[in-house]
Write an enzyme that holds these catalytic residues in place. Structure first.
Site, PDB file in Angstrom:
ATOM      1  N   THR A  17       0.829  -1.215   0.000  1.00 59.27           N
ATOM      2  CA  THR A  17       0.000   0.000   0.000  1.00 59.27           C
ATOM      3  C   THR A  17       0.860   1.261   0.000  1.00 59.27           C
ATOM      4  OG1 THR A  17      -1.484  -1.276   1.422  1.00 59.27           O
ATOM      5  CG2 THR A  17      -2.008   1.042   1.131  1.00 59.27           C
ATOM      6  N   ARG A  21       7.865  -2.632   2.641  1.00 63.28           N
ATOM      7  CA  ARG A  21       7.836  -2.690   4.104  1.00 63.28           C
ATOM      8  C   ARG A  21       8.162  -4.105   4.551  1.00 63.28           C
ATOM      9  NH1 ARG A  21       3.297   1.050   6.655  1.00 63.28           N
ATOM     10  NH2 ARG A  21       4.170   2.429   5.066  1.00 63.28           N
ATOM     11  N   SER A 112       6.717   3.706   8.544  1.00 59.89           N
ATOM     12  CA  SER A 112       5.554   4.480   8.945  1.00 59.89           C
ATOM     13  C   SER A 112       5.070   4.159  10.359  1.00 59.89           C
ATOM     14  CB  SER A 112       4.455   4.255   7.916  1.00 59.89           C
ATOM     15  OG  SER A 112       3.526   5.283   7.968  1.00 59.89           O
ATOM     16  N   HIS A 113       3.851   3.629  10.470  1.00 61.25           N
ATOM     17  CA  HIS A 113       3.270   3.374  11.789  1.00 61.25           C
ATOM     18  C   HIS A 113       3.649   1.994  12.324  1.00 61.25           C
ATOM     19  CE1 HIS A 113       0.825   1.410   8.842  1.00 61.25           C
ATOM     20  NE2 HIS A 113       0.321   0.653   9.785  1.00 61.25           N
ATOM     21  N   ASP A 276       2.255   9.547  13.622  1.00 64.87           N
ATOM     22  CA  ASP A 276       2.926   8.246  13.536  1.00 64.87           C
ATOM     23  C   ASP A 276       4.419   8.416  13.247  1.00 64.87           C
ATOM     24  OD1 ASP A 276       2.813   9.007  10.857  1.00 64.87           O
ATOM     25  OD2 ASP A 276       2.517   6.960  10.135  1.00 64.87           O
ATOM     26  N   ASP A 278       6.463   8.402  10.693  1.00 65.92           N
ATOM     27  CA  ASP A 278       6.979   9.298   9.649  1.00 65.92           C
ATOM     28  C   ASP A 278       6.151  10.573   9.511  1.00 65.92           C
ATOM     29  OD1 ASP A 278       4.851   7.747   8.668  1.00 65.92           O
ATOM     30  OD2 ASP A 278       5.492   8.012   6.602  1.00 65.92           O
ATOM     31  N   ASP A 280       2.907  11.256   8.917  1.00 70.41           N
ATOM     32  CA  ASP A 280       1.802  11.517   7.989  1.00 70.41           C
ATOM     33  C   ASP A 280       0.437  11.185   8.586  1.00 70.41           C
ATOM     34  OD1 ASP A 280       2.290   8.811   7.847  1.00 70.41           O
ATOM     35  OD2 ASP A 280       2.431   8.709   5.663  1.00 70.41           O
ATOM     36  N   ARG A 281       0.406  10.452   9.716  1.00 67.44           N
ATOM     37  CA  ARG A 281      -0.890  10.145  10.335  1.00 67.44           C
ATOM     38  C   ARG A 281      -1.141  11.051  11.534  1.00 67.44           C
ATOM     39  NH1 ARG A 281      -2.144   3.797  10.380  1.00 67.44           N
ATOM     40  NH2 ARG A 281      -1.419   3.335   8.277  1.00 67.44           N
ATOM     41  N   THR A 343      -7.618   2.052  -1.011  1.00 65.08           N
ATOM     42  CA  THR A 343      -6.764   2.408   0.117  1.00 65.08           C
ATOM     43  C   THR A 343      -5.337   2.659  -0.355  1.00 65.08           C
ATOM     44  OG1 THR A 343      -8.097   1.214   1.709  1.00 65.08           O
ATOM     45  CG2 THR A 343      -5.782   1.484   2.254  1.00 65.08           C
ATOM     46  N   GLU A 362      -8.241   9.157   4.891  1.00 60.39           N
ATOM     47  CA  GLU A 362      -8.479   7.731   5.082  1.00 60.39           C
ATOM     48  C   GLU A 362      -8.853   7.486   6.535  1.00 60.39           C
ATOM     49  OE1 GLU A 362      -5.745   5.194   2.240  1.00 60.39           O
ATOM     50  OE2 GLU A 362      -4.522   6.328   3.636  1.00 60.39           O
ATOM     51  N   GLU A 363      -9.582   6.397   6.747  1.00 57.23           N
ATOM     52  CA  GLU A 363      -9.993   6.050   8.109  1.00 57.23           C
ATOM     53  C   GLU A 363      -8.808   5.717   8.997  1.00 57.23           C
ATOM     54  OE1 GLU A 363      -9.294   2.764   9.126  1.00 57.23           O
ATOM     55  OE2 GLU A 363      -8.428   2.534   7.117  1.00 57.23           O
ATOM     56  N   SER A 364      -7.670   5.423   8.386  1.00 62.69           N
ATOM     57  CA  SER A 364      -6.492   4.978   9.125  1.00 62.69           C
ATOM     58  C   SER A 364      -5.685   6.160   9.659  1.00 62.69           C
ATOM     59  CB  SER A 364      -5.626   4.109   8.221  1.00 62.69           C
ATOM     60  OG  SER A 364      -5.332   4.809   7.022  1.00 62.69           O
ATOM     61  N   LYS A 375      -0.311  12.344   3.002  1.00 57.74           N
ATOM     62  CA  LYS A 375      -1.089  12.786   4.147  1.00 57.74           C
ATOM     63  C   LYS A 375      -0.166  13.529   5.108  1.00 57.74           C
ATOM     64  CE  LYS A 375      -1.066   8.014   5.984  1.00 57.74           C
ATOM     65  NZ  LYS A 375      -0.689   7.120   4.882  1.00 57.74           N
ATOM     66  N   ARG A 494      -8.746  -6.742   7.452  1.00 52.70           N
ATOM     67  CA  ARG A 494      -9.381  -5.565   8.045  1.00 52.70           C
ATOM     68  C   ARG A 494     -10.874  -5.608   7.709  1.00 52.70           C
ATOM     69  NH1 ARG A 494      -4.803  -3.058   9.563  1.00 52.70           N
ATOM     70  NH2 ARG A 494      -3.223  -2.399   8.060  1.00 52.70           N
TER      71      ARG A 494
HETATM   72  C1  VG1 Z   1      -2.576   1.103   5.848  1.00 52.61           C
HETATM   73  C2  VG1 Z   1      -3.837   1.927   5.899  1.00 52.61           C
HETATM   74  C3  VG1 Z   1      -3.911   2.837   4.685  1.00 52.61           C
HETATM   75  C4  VG1 Z   1      -2.645   3.702   4.596  1.00 52.61           C
HETATM   76  C5  VG1 Z   1      -1.412   2.813   4.617  1.00 52.61           C
HETATM   77  C6  VG1 Z   1      -0.130   3.594   4.641  1.00 52.61           C
HETATM   78  O1  VG1 Z   1      -2.594   0.275   4.714  1.00 52.61           O
HETATM   79  O2  VG1 Z   1      -4.974   1.123   5.974  1.00 52.61           O
HETATM   80  O3  VG1 Z   1      -5.065   3.627   4.779  1.00 52.61           O
HETATM   81  O4  VG1 Z   1      -2.635   4.459   3.419  1.00 52.61           O
HETATM   82  O5  VG1 Z   1      -1.446   1.970   5.772  1.00 52.61           O
HETATM   83  O6  VG1 Z   1      -0.049   4.474   5.715  1.00 52.61           O
HETATM   84  P1  VG1 Z   1      -3.048  -1.262   4.749  1.00 52.61           P
HETATM   85  O7  VG1 Z   1      -2.869  -1.766   3.363  1.00 52.61           O
HETATM   86  O8  VG1 Z   1      -2.180  -1.942   5.771  1.00 52.61           O
HETATM   87  O9  VG1 Z   1      -4.472  -1.261   5.204  1.00 52.61           O
HETATM   88  V1  VG1 Z   1       1.484   4.843   6.369  1.00 52.61           V
HETATM   89  O10 VG1 Z   1       1.244   6.054   7.543  1.00 52.61           O
HETATM   90  O11 VG1 Z   1       1.867   3.340   6.899  1.00 52.61           O
HETATM   91  O12 VG1 Z   1       2.373   5.286   5.037  1.00 52.61           O
HETATM   92 CO    CO Z   2       2.886   6.997   8.121  1.00 55.75          CO
END
Ligand code: VG1
Ligand code: CO
Length: 539
Positions: A17, A21, A112-113, A276, A278, A280-281, A343, A362-364, A375, A494
């Protein structure tokens, strides 16, 4: 000085996504980074005259990966790298640097997170000249290249000192070390009403921002404490650490516990926010009050005219399919464009570039605007502070008034983690096959009006993306199922649930959603297939 080194391919370097990673231990394998980065360079092709931005969230291996990339970039003939001091750059800051300086793209070293450290995760996001992550057509080509790679180029030079600001030359390539915070702060000052927010703090407003020992600490200190005048200590966990001090830098009710406990205590500050790894959240909290990211997107959109940069009008708004439909009602009320995408932030990029949208989310816990192509966690917090400063209302009041005006989408996400990939893939395949037979079926008071895979047609490049399965009910409730694309081992299912209410506005979300949850579990046969009666993470 330039060496060409033989290598053998890895077969697991497909981007998900948001970039590549993996477990840190996987990335630490011999030539793992080198193979992936060389594959990107090979796909880009002609690198002469090109400039890229480079930085990361400071997690374990950031320092090692960054040196490898610098030496490889030089060996591959890249003209220049712009690098955050000490290797630090948040994802939104690097997108800004690409756009502001019209660079050819960049690399953000972050998972990221996801948790960091030697036993945690590491990742690389590759952005192109749009300032956003490359489209799937490019990431597919890069993956193909990783499977065939046989050599990479690297300069045999000592490690580069990344602490000294300014320009230097490495193996014939220019590098410029910049303050990672400066340009970002300047951009935020252009967007928001800083003097109104300054007044808010001067009048005694209090906040707590949790940087979760990740990259946003220095950004938040500079903006909230030094410039806007929030009291010293308003920013906590402000020093980026390679293992995030053991924290899992995912700003939600579960992992940002310290902040959540504070905000739900009697003596909480007026406002709570977290970002988070990096940057962006974002998570938004008021006194004993949590704003879901889906509601936050709807509320920010509804209040666009309170923000200097958006006052003149906005183009439209987009959300990922899994995000609640709350923002759709706002778009309708304001008569602006409204888009639903798969997503992943990369799907918003074309919509922003073509001026179809200004806001997206996004909901995340991701919210953002066309000021960049990622983001932006601190942007979302400043947006809320700006609304509070102008209206004088609390987070809770703003949210409750929004529900009064538009109704409320009760919304929750249930994550089933650590499922074997085979089980997860089979579950999704069987569910998809079953969807047509579900149309028109009744489950208690709930009537299925539509059950289908989510298919997105990009209006700009005409590409088609399938992501997730959606079940819609006649009362507006929805179930969305999809598999995560950011995990580093096994599969995560999910399940996103939503129920729209115009009258019952003050209920417990779980109470409101429990029947739909039961239906979602039953339809997808989650317990029998995964062995899990309950989700591992609920947000
Ligand atoms: C998750 C979230 C998605 C977001 C992605 C990257 O992806 O659901 O909304 O864009 O992380 O965010 P997934 O495929 O695991 O549902 V970040 O802050 O990790 O770049
Ligand atoms: Co992030």
């Amino acid at each position: 000085m330039i060496q060409t080194i033989k290598t053998t391919p890895y077969t697991d370097q497909k981007m998900g996504t948001a970039g590549l990673r993996k477990k840190s231990k996987v990335v630490m394998q011999k030539h793992y980074i080198e193979n992936f980065v060389q594959s990107i360079f090979d796909v880009i092709g002609d690198l002469k005259g090109k400039t890229y931005v480079l930085g990361g969230d400071g997690r374990f291996y950031n320092d090692i990966a960054i040196q490898k990339i610098i030496k490889m970039a030089a060996a591959n003939g890249i003209s220049k790298l712009v690098i955050g001091q000490n290797g630090f750059l948040s994802t939104p800051a690097s997108s800004n640097i690409i756009l502001k300086n019209k660079l050819d793209g960049g690399f953000v070293l972050s998972a990221s997170h996801n948790p960091g450290g030697e036993n945690g995760d590491f990742g690389i996001k590759y952005a192109n000249q749009s300032g956003g992550q490359c489209p799937s057509s490019t990431s597919d080509a890069i993956y193909k290249r990783t499977l065939a790679i046989s050599e990479f180029k690297i300069c045999d030079v000592p490690d580069i000192d990344l602490s000294k600001l300014g320009k230097q030359t490495v193996c014939g390539m220019e590098i410029e070390i910049i303050d990672p915070v400066e340009d970002y702060v300047e951009m935020m000052e252009r967007i928001f009403d800083f003097s109104a927010i300054k007044k808010l703090f001067a009048n005694g407003f209090t906040m707590c921002f949790d940087a979760m020992n990740a990259v946003t600490g220095p950004y938040a200190k500079r903006i909230f404490e030094e410039i806007l005048g929030a009291s010293k200590g308003s920013v906590v966990n402000a020093v980026p650490l390679p293992d995030f001090g053991g924290l899992h830098p995912d700003p939600n009710l579960i992992y940002a516990k310290e902040l959540v406990n504070l905000m739900y205590s009697d003596k909480s500050p007026d406002f709570g926010g977290a970002n988070d790894g990096d940057g962006d959240r974002n998570m938004i909290l008021g006194h004993k009050f949590f704003v879901t990211p889906s509601d936050s997107l709807a509320i920010l959109t509804d209040n666009f005219d309170l923000i200097p940069a958006y006052k003149a009008g906005i183009f439209g708004v987009a959300k990922s399919a899994a995000t609640s439909t709350a923002v759709g009602r706002v778009a309708k009320a304001h008569n602006i464009g409204y888009y639903e995408v798969p997503t992943g932030w990369k799907y918003f990029v074309n919509l922003m570039d073509s001026k179809r949208i200004t806001f997206c989310g996004e909901e995340s816990f991701g919210t953002g605007s066309a000021h960049i192509r990622e983001k932006d966690g601190i942007w979302a917090i400043l947006f809320w502070l700006n609304i509070i400063a102008v209206t004088g209302k609390s987070v809770e009041q703003i949210t409750r008034e929004h529900w009064q005006k538009y109704g409320r989408s009760y919304y929750m996400r249930f994550d089933f983690e650590g499922i074997s990939t085979d089980v997860a893939d089979q579950l999704m395949a069987d569910l998809e096959a079953k969807l047509p037979s579900l149309n028109g079926k009744d489950y208690g008071i709930y009537h299925i009006s539509e059950a289908a895979p989510f298919v997105y047609h990009d209006p700009v490049d005409n590409s088609e993306t399938k992501n997730g399965l959606i079940i819609k009910f006649s009362d507006g409730s929805r179930i969305v199922y999809r598999l995560s694309g950011t995990g580093s081992s096994g599969a995560t299912l999910r399940v996103y649930l939503e129920k729209y209410e115009t009258k019952k506005l003050n209920e417990e979300p779980l109470e409101m959603l429990k029947d739909i949850l039961a239906i979602a579990m039953e339809i997808a046969e989650v317990p029998s297939r995964t062995g899990k009666q309950k989700a591992d993470v609920i947000t």
